[in-house]
Each structure stands twice: as C-alpha cells, then as structure tokens.
Design a protein around this motif. Structure first.
Motif, mmCIF file in Angstrom:
data_model
loop_
_atom_site.group_PDB
_atom_site.id
_atom_site.type_symbol
_atom_site.label_atom_id
_atom_site.label_comp_id
_atom_site.label_asym_id
_atom_site.label_seq_id
_atom_site.Cartn_x
_atom_site.Cartn_y
_atom_site.Cartn_z
ATOM 1 N N LYS A 70 0.847 -1.187 0.000
ATOM 2 C CA LYS A 70 0.000 0.000 0.000
ATOM 3 C C LYS A 70 0.881 1.235 0.000
ATOM 4 O O LYS A 70 1.865 1.300 0.740
ATOM 5 C CB LYS A 70 -0.921 0.015 1.226
ATOM 6 N N GLY A 71 0.528 2.193 -0.841
ATOM 7 C CA GLY A 71 1.297 3.429 -0.908
ATOM 8 C C GLY A 71 0.394 4.652 -0.890
ATOM 9 O O GLY A 71 -0.691 4.641 -1.467
ATOM 10 N N GLU A 72 0.826 5.690 -0.219
ATOM 11 C CA GLU A 72 0.087 6.957 -0.169
ATOM 12 C C GLU A 72 1.069 8.088 -0.453
ATOM 13 O O GLU A 72 1.923 8.399 0.360
ATOM 14 C CB GLU A 72 -0.569 7.149 1.197
ATOM 15 N N ALA A 73 0.961 8.676 -1.628
ATOM 16 C CA ALA A 73 1.837 9.767 -2.037
ATOM 17 C C ALA A 73 1.094 10.646 -3.043
ATOM 18 O O ALA A 73 -0.055 10.369 -3.411
ATOM 19 C CB ALA A 73 3.129 9.219 -2.644
ATOM 20 N N LYS A 74 1.754 11.691 -3.516
ATOM 21 C CA LYS A 74 1.075 12.668 -4.389
ATOM 22 C C LYS A 74 0.842 12.133 -5.789
ATOM 23 O O LYS A 74 -0.106 12.516 -6.457
ATOM 24 C CB LYS A 74 1.898 13.967 -4.446
ATOM 25 N N THR A 75 1.718 11.253 -6.275
ATOM 26 C CA THR A 75 1.598 10.719 -7.630
ATOM 27 C C THR A 75 1.757 9.205 -7.607
ATOM 28 O O THR A 75 2.258 8.632 -6.634
ATOM 29 C CB THR A 75 2.658 11.321 -8.571
ATOM 30 N N LEU A 76 1.370 8.566 -8.698
ATOM 31 C CA LEU A 76 1.459 7.110 -8.758
ATOM 32 C C LEU A 76 2.904 6.625 -8.775
ATOM 33 O O LEU A 76 3.249 5.642 -8.116
ATOM 34 C CB LEU A 76 0.725 6.590 -9.994
ATOM 35 N N LEU A 77 3.741 7.306 -9.549
ATOM 36 C CA LEU A 77 5.138 6.877 -9.612
ATOM 37 C C LEU A 77 5.812 7.026 -8.256
ATOM 38 O O LEU A 77 6.604 6.173 -7.843
ATOM 39 C CB LEU A 77 5.895 7.682 -10.675
ATOM 40 N N GLU A 78 5.468 8.088 -7.548
ATOM 41 C CA GLU A 78 6.012 8.274 -6.197
ATOM 42 C C GLU A 78 5.535 7.142 -5.285
ATOM 43 O O GLU A 78 6.276 6.656 -4.429
ATOM 44 C CB GLU A 78 5.578 9.631 -5.635
ATOM 45 N N ASN A 79 4.294 6.704 -5.497
ATOM 46 C CA ASN A 79 3.775 5.568 -4.738
ATOM 47 C C ASN A 79 4.599 4.312 -4.991
ATOM 48 O O ASN A 79 4.969 3.586 -4.060
ATOM 49 C CB ASN A 79 2.313 5.308 -5.122
ATOM 50 N N PHE A 80 4.870 4.056 -6.284
ATOM 51 C CA PHE A 80 5.668 2.886 -6.629
ATOM 52 C C PHE A 80 7.043 2.942 -5.981
ATOM 53 O O PHE A 80 7.543 1.960 -5.446
ATOM 54 C CB PHE A 80 5.810 2.781 -8.149
ATOM 55 N N ARG A 81 7.672 4.106 -6.055
ATOM 56 C CA ARG A 81 9.012 4.244 -5.493
ATOM 57 C C ARG A 81 8.999 4.111 -3.968
ATOM 58 O O ARG A 81 9.910 3.532 -3.370
ATOM 59 C CB ARG A 81 9.600 5.606 -5.889
ATOM 60 N N SER A 82 7.954 4.629 -3.328
ATOM 61 C CA SER A 82 7.880 4.517 -1.867
ATOM 62 C C SER A 82 7.649 3.068 -1.441
ATOM 63 O O SER A 82 8.125 2.627 -0.387
ATOM 64 C CB SER A 82 6.760 5.401 -1.320
ATOM 65 N N MET A 83 6.916 2.310 -2.268
ATOM 66 C CA MET A 83 6.728 0.883 -1.973
ATOM 67 C C MET A 83 8.051 0.133 -2.028
ATOM 68 O O MET A 83 8.256 -0.860 -1.321
ATOM 69 C CB MET A 83 5.751 0.255 -2.969
ATOM 70 N N GLY A 84 8.954 0.613 -2.872
ATOM 71 C CA GLY A 84 10.263 -0.013 -2.980
ATOM 72 C C GLY A 84 11.053 0.036 -1.690
ATOM 73 O O GLY A 84 11.971 -0.771 -1.481
ATOM 74 N N GLN A 85 10.690 0.964 -0.790
ATOM 75 C CA GLN A 85 11.380 1.042 0.494
ATOM 76 C C GLN A 85 10.965 -0.094 1.428
ATOM 77 O O GLN A 85 11.650 -0.400 2.397
ATOM 78 C CB GLN A 85 11.071 2.391 1.151
ATOM 79 N N SER A 86 9.795 -0.709 1.109
ATOM 80 C CA SER A 86 9.318 -1.835 1.921
ATOM 81 C C SER A 86 9.483 -3.165 1.210
ATOM 82 O O SER A 86 9.455 -4.223 1.850
ATOM 83 C CB SER A 86 7.835 -1.637 2.273
ATOM 84 N N ALA A 87 9.622 -3.115 -0.103
ATOM 85 C CA ALA A 87 9.724 -4.343 -0.884
ATOM 86 C C ALA A 87 11.164 -4.840 -0.925
ATOM 87 O O ALA A 87 12.104 -4.051 -1.020
ATOM 88 C CB ALA A 87 9.210 -4.103 -2.307
ATOM 89 N N SER A 88 11.311 -6.150 -0.893
ATOM 90 C CA SER A 88 12.658 -6.727 -0.914
ATOM 91 C C SER A 88 13.278 -6.640 -2.309
ATOM 92 O O SER A 88 14.493 -6.635 -2.436
ATOM 93 C CB SER A 88 12.600 -8.181 -0.443
ATOM 94 N N TYR A 89 12.420 -6.595 -3.355
ATOM 95 C CA TYR A 89 12.919 -6.504 -4.732
ATOM 96 C C TYR A 89 12.096 -5.494 -5.515
ATOM 97 O O TYR A 89 11.059 -5.006 -5.059
ATOM 98 C CB TYR A 89 12.856 -7.878 -5.415
ATOM 99 N N LYS A 90 12.551 -5.225 -6.711
ATOM 100 C CA LYS A 90 11.884 -4.252 -7.577
ATOM 101 C C LYS A 90 10.519 -4.767 -8.034
ATOM 102 O O LYS A 90 10.368 -5.936 -8.381
ATOM 103 C CB LYS A 90 12.761 -3.955 -8.792
ATOM 104 N N LEU A 91 9.521 -3.876 -8.046
ATOM 105 C CA LEU A 91 8.208 -4.214 -8.557
ATOM 106 C C LEU A 91 8.239 -4.167 -10.084
ATOM 107 O O LEU A 91 8.718 -3.194 -10.667
ATOM 108 C CB LEU A 91 7.143 -3.251 -8.038
ATOM 109 N N ASN A 92 7.720 -5.202 -10.716
ATOM 110 C CA ASN A 92 7.742 -5.308 -12.168
ATOM 111 C C ASN A 92 6.307 -5.389 -12.690
ATOM 112 O O ASN A 92 5.541 -6.262 -12.281
ATOM 113 C CB ASN A 92 8.534 -6.547 -12.587
ATOM 114 N N GLY A 93 5.927 -4.498 -13.608
ATOM 115 C CA GLY A 93 4.541 -4.411 -14.077
ATOM 116 C C GLY A 93 4.229 -5.170 -15.341
ATOM 117 O O GLY A 93 3.111 -5.073 -15.860
ATOM 118 N N THR A 94 5.178 -5.959 -15.854
ATOM 119 C CA THR A 94 4.959 -6.612 -17.141
ATOM 120 C C THR A 94 3.872 -7.685 -17.096
ATOM 121 O O THR A 94 3.321 -8.044 -18.131
ATOM 122 C CB THR A 94 6.261 -7.262 -17.655
ATOM 123 N N GLN A 95 3.576 -8.201 -15.902
ATOM 124 C CA GLN A 95 2.566 -9.254 -15.781
ATOM 125 C C GLN A 95 1.262 -8.747 -15.154
ATOM 126 O O GLN A 95 0.412 -9.552 -14.763
ATOM 127 C CB GLN A 95 3.124 -10.405 -14.923
#
Length: 371
Positions: A70-95
């Motif tokens: 779950k992410g709460e930020a001003k933009t979607l990309l910022e949300n993705f990047r903030s999730m990376g601080q909790s995720a062990s690996y990079k989030l990949n959207g190809t699937q």
C-alpha cells in the motif's frame, strides 16, 4: 569471412541476454493487480498485489507467495518508489492483469491516474480496467478459493464473459481510445463482492458510465443485455421467453451466435440509426411443457425473443439518450460517415430503428417436453 561471422556470434552470445533466468526471476516482484483510491484530499492511495516467485529445492518445483503493498503519495510513480522502500525486490509491471478504481477515484477523475500506465513501458495496454463498488481495501481481504490472485481471477472472469450476455468488459487499450473519441463516453466494468455465494467471490455487476474521464452514471445489469446487443458485444448467453403453452411459465434459449450491423443515415433531415440484430439460438429449457415439433409454437418463441430484444434495446437507448450520454458511440459513427457535415446534438436528434431476427433450433436429441 568465417572468422568474422564466428566473432560476431560470440559477441552476441556474450552481450545479449534473454528475458529472465531463474536468478533474475527470484529477484523480482511481479505485479498482478493495481487498485487505486483517493483520500480526503483527492491524493492517490495505491494498492499493489504482487507475486513473489522462488524456486524450491525440489527439482522442477516452482512456488511463490502473494504480497500486498500500500502506498500513499502525491503521484502514482512516487507511490511505486515509496513501496520499494518496503519491498525486498523491484516491482515489475509486465505481468499486471487489471487496474481497478474505487468509485470515489472514478468519480474524481480517471485521467488523474492513467498516464503512467500508458507511458510506462512495463505496463501493457491489454490489461482490464474496472470500478469496484465498496471499500477497495476489503477487495484484497477476500479469500477466493478458486484463485488466490485478484488480477488473475478477474481476467478469468472477464474472459468467461461469453456465458453471460449481460456482462461488460473493457481493456485499457479500448479505454484509451474511447476517451478521446467524439462523445468521450464509454462503459467500464463494475465489480463487487458477491454476497449471494457460499464463499468469497467477485461478480460483474453492470457498468460504470465514464464521460470526460469521470464516472457520471451507472449501467445496471438489467440494462446491460440491451446495451450489448446494440454494441455487438453479445457472444453467447441466454434469452428468457414466455412459454407459448403457459403464460405464467418461461422457456430459455441459449444464444449460439449474435451479430449486430449498424446503419446511420438521414431520412428527410432526420438522423436515423438502424440496428440489424441477427441471433442464432438453441432451445435449452422449458418450464412445464413444450412442443417443439409444432412449428407455430417455435415461431411464437422466436417472435417472443425478438420482441424482448427490441424492448430492451429501445429502453436502454432512450434512457441514456435522454441523459445525453453517448454510450452507443453515435457521434463517433456520425463523424466517420459524415466527416464534413455539421450536426448539433447528434445523440438527442437520433432516432433508433431495430430489426431483430432470431433463429431457433431444437435441442440436439430431445424435442418435446410434457408434464
């Protein structure tokens, strides 16, 4: 010359890699669903369902686990990047399989969220888009036994749409096209949790009418079949007709094939939209008795089905014509046929004509049914 070719081949083998190997896959979180909501300040709240793969020590065994971020930020990309601080690996959207909006986010404006999915090279435009009725956080708390991942389940559900002529589906690619066409109106899938089932389930429940990228109205499930017939979206499904032997009972026809042709033309300065609907159906069920060897009864069933289709199509067309919501793409069709002609209030000044032909076949090995 041969040495040169061999050298090029060796270089290609050294510097060009494939898509993924096992080491790569074990270091990626694959996104399967993105859900979007907004807070009190209309800033995005993002939920991302991911699949974390890992290779078991057992030979040939592939496993994985589901993780929700779950992410709460001003933009979607910022949300993705903030999730990376909790995720062990990079989030990949190809699937990724689905993008789901809350009602509040859809009413606020989908154009605030879709640019990333259109622009980012990882996300594919064939993913489905939908609006969820209810608290979107509860969507990820559902325990669906048939499929653990919401995105994969939704794809299976929408791909099974042929079994129900009242269902709506829309891909991201279709939405991106429709939002810039004349009228700027489309119908997006609405889903909710199905309380009528014994287990946690998701069901399709009509459509959300999106105009100028905002949800402005609902297309109820009762109106969906007429809409689908008008838009040539019926692949199969059922038609319920009054039993000619008992006015209080019904017979059911299963749609085998349906094709809708459109004609837009002027008749003495009146714009007319003609829909020719050809349906091939088979007799599926009767309440009480029925005699299919009686041609008159079969003809009554066919005429009853044709009448029902005409009524459902006219009702849904008049309903949204009066609301000036061009979910039928009349303005787009007008501009394609008359690109140099100016005509005001195209939808409101359009008259609908419907011609329906229903061909009914008997069931494969059974004709009559008696009490």
């Amino acid at each position: 010359m041969k040495k040169k070719i061999i050298s090029i081949f060796i270089c290609l083998c050294m510097f060009l890699n494939g898509c993924y190997n096992y080491n790569d896959i074990n270091k990626v979180l694959f996104v399967t669903t993105v859900a979007l909501d907004v807070d009190a300040n209309n800033e995005p709240i993002m939920y991302v369902e991911t699949f974390k793969p890992y290779r078991s020590s057992t030979a040939g065994s592939e496993k994985g686990e589901k993780i929700i971020y779950k992410g709460e930020a001003k933009t979607l990309l910022e949300n993705f990047r903030s999730m990376g601080q909790s995720a062990s690996y990079k989030l990949n959207g190809t699937q990724n399989k689905a993008i789901i909006f809350s009602e509040k986010a859809a009413e606020y404006g989908i154009d605030n969220f879709i640019d990333l999915f259109d622009r980012d090279q990882e996300f594919l435009v064939r993913e489905y888009v939908a609006v969820y009725e209810g608290d979107i956080e509860n969507l990820f708390k559902l325990k669906i036994k048939s499929e653990e991942y919401i995105g994969i389940f939704l794809v299976d559900l929408l791909d099974n749409i042929g079994t129900a002529s009242r269902s709506i589906r829309l891909s991201m690619n279709d939405y991106l096209n429709k939002r810039i066409e004349p009228g700027k109106t489309c119908v997006m899938t609405v889903i909710n949790s199905d309380c009528t089932q014994m287990e946690d389930m998701i069901r399709i429940n009509g459509g959300a009418i999106i105009k100028n990228s905002k949800m402005v109205d609902r297309l109820p499930e009762l109106d969906s079949q007429g809409y689908n017939f008008l838009m040539n979206n019926v692949e199969s499904g059922t038609l319920e007709v009054t039993n000619p032997e008992d006015d209080n009972k019904f017979v059911t026809l299963e749609i085998l094939k349906s094709k809708t042709k459109s004609k837009l033309y002027f008749d003495e300065d009146v714009l007319k939209l003609k829909k020719i609907i050809n349906v091939k159906a088979t007799f599926a069920e009767a309440q009480k008795s029925i005699t299919l060897t009686n041609k008159q009864e079969v003809e009554k069933i066919s005429q009853g089905a044709e009448k029902n289709i005409v009524i459902s199509c006219k009702d849904v067309f008049d309903k949204y014509k009066n609301k000036n919501l061009d979910i039928f793409e009349v303005e787009s069709e007008f501009n394609r046929k008359y690109p140099h002609k100016s005509y005001k209030n195209i939808l409101k000044n359009t008259e609908l004509e419907i011609e329906v032909n229903v061909s009914v076949e008997g069931s494969s090995n059974k004709f009559n049914f008696t009490e």
